[in-house]
Design an enzyme around this catalytic site. Structure first.
Site, PDB file in Angstrom:
ATOM      1  N   LYS A  39     -19.763 -34.596 -23.343  1.00  0.00           N
ATOM      2  CA  LYS A  39     -19.450 -33.627 -22.505  1.00  0.00           C
ATOM      3  C   LYS A  39     -16.990 -34.134 -21.960  1.00  0.00           C
ATOM      4  O   LYS A  39     -17.403 -34.508 -22.922  1.00  0.00           O
ATOM      5  CB  LYS A  39     -19.630 -34.241 -20.912  1.00  0.00           C
ATOM      6  CG  LYS A  39     -19.454 -35.635 -20.531  1.00  0.00           C
ATOM      7  CD  LYS A  39     -21.014 -36.662 -19.596  1.00  0.00           C
ATOM      8  CE  LYS A  39     -20.887 -37.885 -20.182  1.00  0.00           C
ATOM      9  NZ  LYS A  39     -21.656 -38.651 -18.937  1.00  0.00           N
ATOM     10  N   ARG A 137     -28.713 -39.947  -8.448  1.00  0.00           N
ATOM     11  CA  ARG A 137     -27.455 -38.584  -8.640  1.00  0.00           C
ATOM     12  C   ARG A 137     -28.086 -36.976  -8.933  1.00  0.00           C
ATOM     13  O   ARG A 137     -28.050 -36.389  -9.172  1.00  0.00           O
ATOM     14  CB  ARG A 137     -26.648 -39.407 -10.058  1.00  0.00           C
ATOM     15  CG  ARG A 137     -25.192 -38.214 -10.604  1.00  0.00           C
ATOM     16  CD  ARG A 137     -24.378 -38.219 -11.511  1.00  0.00           C
ATOM     17  NE  ARG A 137     -25.144 -38.333 -12.547  1.00  0.00           N
ATOM     18  CZ  ARG A 137     -24.611 -38.794 -14.020  1.00  0.00           C
ATOM     19  NH1 ARG A 137     -23.108 -38.865 -13.766  1.00  0.00           N
ATOM     20  NH2 ARG A 137     -25.078 -38.895 -15.219  1.00  0.00           N
ATOM     21  N   TYR A 262      10.533 -47.235 -12.559  1.00  0.00           N
ATOM     22  CA  TYR A 262      11.386 -47.428 -11.230  1.00  0.00           C
ATOM     23  C   TYR A 262      10.607 -48.701 -10.932  1.00  0.00           C
ATOM     24  O   TYR A 262       9.493 -49.580 -10.600  1.00  0.00           O
ATOM     25  CB  TYR A 262      10.392 -46.285 -10.577  1.00  0.00           C
ATOM     26  CG  TYR A 262      10.612 -44.572 -11.225  1.00  0.00           C
ATOM     27  CD1 TYR A 262      11.271 -44.143 -10.489  1.00  0.00           C
ATOM     28  CD2 TYR A 262       9.377 -43.714 -12.360  1.00  0.00           C
ATOM     29  CE1 TYR A 262      11.707 -42.713 -11.329  1.00  0.00           C
ATOM     30  CE2 TYR A 262      10.466 -42.882 -13.257  1.00  0.00           C
ATOM     31  CZ  TYR A 262      11.135 -41.703 -11.853  1.00  0.00           C
ATOM     32  OH  TYR A 262      11.292 -40.992 -12.190  1.00  0.00           O
ATOM     33  N   MET A 311       6.708 -40.986 -15.722  1.00  0.00           N
ATOM     34  CA  MET A 311       5.631 -39.872 -15.772  1.00  0.00           C
ATOM     35  C   MET A 311       5.230 -39.307 -18.276  1.00  0.00           C
ATOM     36  O   MET A 311       4.259 -38.925 -18.353  1.00  0.00           O
ATOM     37  CB  MET A 311       5.914 -38.354 -15.810  1.00  0.00           C
ATOM     38  CG  MET A 311       5.120 -37.288 -15.632  1.00  0.00           C
ATOM     39  SD  MET A 311       5.479 -35.451 -14.468  1.00  0.00           S
ATOM     40  CE  MET A 311       5.436 -36.362 -13.526  1.00  0.00           C
TER      41      MET A 311
HETATM   42  C1  LIG Z   1     -22.497 -39.291 -19.586  1.00  0.00           C
HETATM   43  C2  LIG Z   1     -23.691 -39.444 -19.934  1.00  0.00           C
HETATM   44  C3  LIG Z   1     -24.400 -40.398 -20.548  1.00  0.00           C
HETATM   45  C4  LIG Z   1     -23.806 -40.854 -21.621  1.00  0.00           C
HETATM   46  O1  LIG Z   1     -22.851 -41.980 -21.446  1.00  0.00           O
HETATM   47  P1  LIG Z   1     -22.122 -43.501 -22.692  1.00  0.00           P
HETATM   48  O2  LIG Z   1     -22.163 -44.960 -21.749  1.00  0.00           O
HETATM   49  O3  LIG Z   1     -20.719 -42.957 -22.587  1.00  0.00           O
HETATM   50  O4  LIG Z   1     -22.938 -43.762 -23.444  1.00  0.00           O
HETATM   51  C5  LIG Z   1     -25.865 -40.429 -21.004  1.00  0.00           C
HETATM   52  N1  LIG Z   1     -26.391 -39.492 -19.964  1.00  0.00           N
HETATM   53  C6  LIG Z   1     -26.398 -38.905 -19.098  1.00  0.00           C
HETATM   54  C7  LIG Z   1     -26.851 -38.525 -17.508  1.00  0.00           C
HETATM   55  C8  LIG Z   1     -24.673 -38.798 -19.039  1.00  0.00           C
HETATM   56  O5  LIG Z   1     -23.869 -38.315 -17.686  1.00  0.00           O
END
Ligand SMILES: *Cc1c(COP(=O)(O)O)cnc(C)c1O
Length: 365
Positions: A39, A137, A262, A311
């Site tokens: 992802k 979630r 800054y 930046m």
């Molecule tokens: C992002 C995610 C993972 C991977 O998690 P890591 O800690 O990066 O290994 C696994 N399962 C779900 C559902 C996730 O959202």
């Protein structure tokens, strides 16, 4: 006359053979098949390149956040199965059915919708049941799940092929996580035993490394594939994959008592050689490291960042060194680990990696 190309100020070198090594190490450590979590553009490493590299390994699924990412993998010609890690929009579901991607199901409504769409498409869609064992979630809660399972199994166009849950604190709360594994095993028992499901999965990287996964036969690592261990004490050390780099654009000598950047939060206390480097928070180098002792790597050693990250540029104290304009600078990579940068920014490696902006050219090797 075409102007000469403008070389990038900042780039990320991505070592695809290190990625492959980490995948193999994760597989060995897990002792089961893997869903490679890709992802957010493979955590900023380049979705297509990462998917193509891992597709040559035995990866059971690619885990993505949304349909846009699923499309990019499929359109890159990668035939590996694709799993959607989160809930889907109703408008996306016809495409999911049409392309035979695998959603996780958190409600009967979603399941019924997929069932109707699968009927329209004249096919049976494989889906996984998401259960909430503590993440809060998504997924079905355990209470009343056997009855819901009956309703799900009555949907003729769905095949409930798998079951998954997620760990909220595998890297910080061992007791809770152990209890979660036990809860997951109980849920499986209540639903007819583990054999009822072709795929059973609970572990992210930390779960895979730190816990026995008796009832599971699939793990979902993300972070460790990209070279970062979520359990710093664990003997398995993944190999670094991404190196964020830039160059020294200027070297100047400032007198004592001169402010840098800054807010003038840093003022030189002695004559100071200052290197200006062509990267900033506009590239995703976190502004929050300012004032927290961040270091960069130039010519074989570390140098401290001084003043606030701007930046497009940062300033480094290179007093008593030969550092010169044009020198390569590692912001993070093999010498300055991304988790160190993340800690100094008060955040986590996942956020730093996914925060590297499109302006940073990705160079895959
Ligand atoms: C992002 C995610 C993972 C991977 O998690 P890591 O800690 O990066 O290994 C696994 N399962 C779900 C559902 C996730 O959202």
């Amino acid at each position: 006359m075409t102007p000469p190309p403008s070389p990038p100020r900042a780039w990320a070198e991505i070592d695809l053979s290190a990625l492959r090594d980490n995948f193999r190490a994760a597989r060995n450590a897990a002792g089961c098949e893997l869903m490679a979590v890709v992802k957010a553009g493979a955590y900023g490493h380049g979705l297509e390149e990462v998917a193509r590299t891992l597709a040559a390994e035995e990866v059971a699924f690619f885990g993505v956040a949304n349909v846009g990412e699923a499309r990019r993998i499929a359109d890159a010609g990668v035939g590996t199965r694709i799993y959607l890690l989160g809930a889907t929009w109703a408008e996306e579901r016809a495409e999911i059915v049409g392309r035979d991607w695998t959603p996780c199901i958190s409600s009967l409504d979603e399941a019924r919708h997929f069932d109707r769409l699968a009927a329209d498409a004249g096919r049976r869609l494989k889906v996984h049941l998401a259960v909430d064992t503590g993440m809060g979630r998504g997924g079905f809660v355990a209470e009343g799940l056997p009855e819901r399972m009956q309703a799900l199994e009555a949907l003729p166009n769905l095949e409930i092929e798998g079951i998954g849950s997620h760990l909220p604190s595998a890297d910080e709360d061992e007791e809770f996580t152990r209890a979660q594994f036990a809860r997951f095993a109980e849920i499986l028992k209540a639903l007819g035993g583990p054999e009822r499901f072709r795929w059973r999965h609970l572990s992210n990287s930390a779960g895979l490394l730190g816990y026995d996964r008796e009832t599971c036969n699939l793990a979902r690592p993300g972070l460790m594939l990209y070279g970062i261990s979520p359990l710093p004490g664990h003997p398995l050390r993944p190999v670094n994959v991404m190196s964020l780099k830039s160059r020294v654009t200027l070297v100047r000598t400032l007198p004592a008592g001169h402010g840098v950047s800054y807010g003038r939060a840093f003022v030189t206390t002695r004559e100071t050689r200052v290197a200006t480097v062509g990267i900033g928070y506009g590239d995703g180098y976190p502004r929050h490291v300012s004032g927290h002792g961040a270091e960069v790597f130039i010519r074989g050693r570390r140098f401290p960042l001084i003043g606030r990250v701007t930046m497009d540029q940062i300033m480094i104290d290179v007093t008593d060194s030969e550092v010169a304009e044009g020198d390569e600078v590692e912001l993070f990579g093999a010498h300055v680990r991304v988790d160190e940068v993340a800690a100094k920014a008060g955040t986590i490696a996942w956020e730093v990696l996914t925060g590297i902006t499109p302006r940073v050219v990705r160079i895959h090797r």
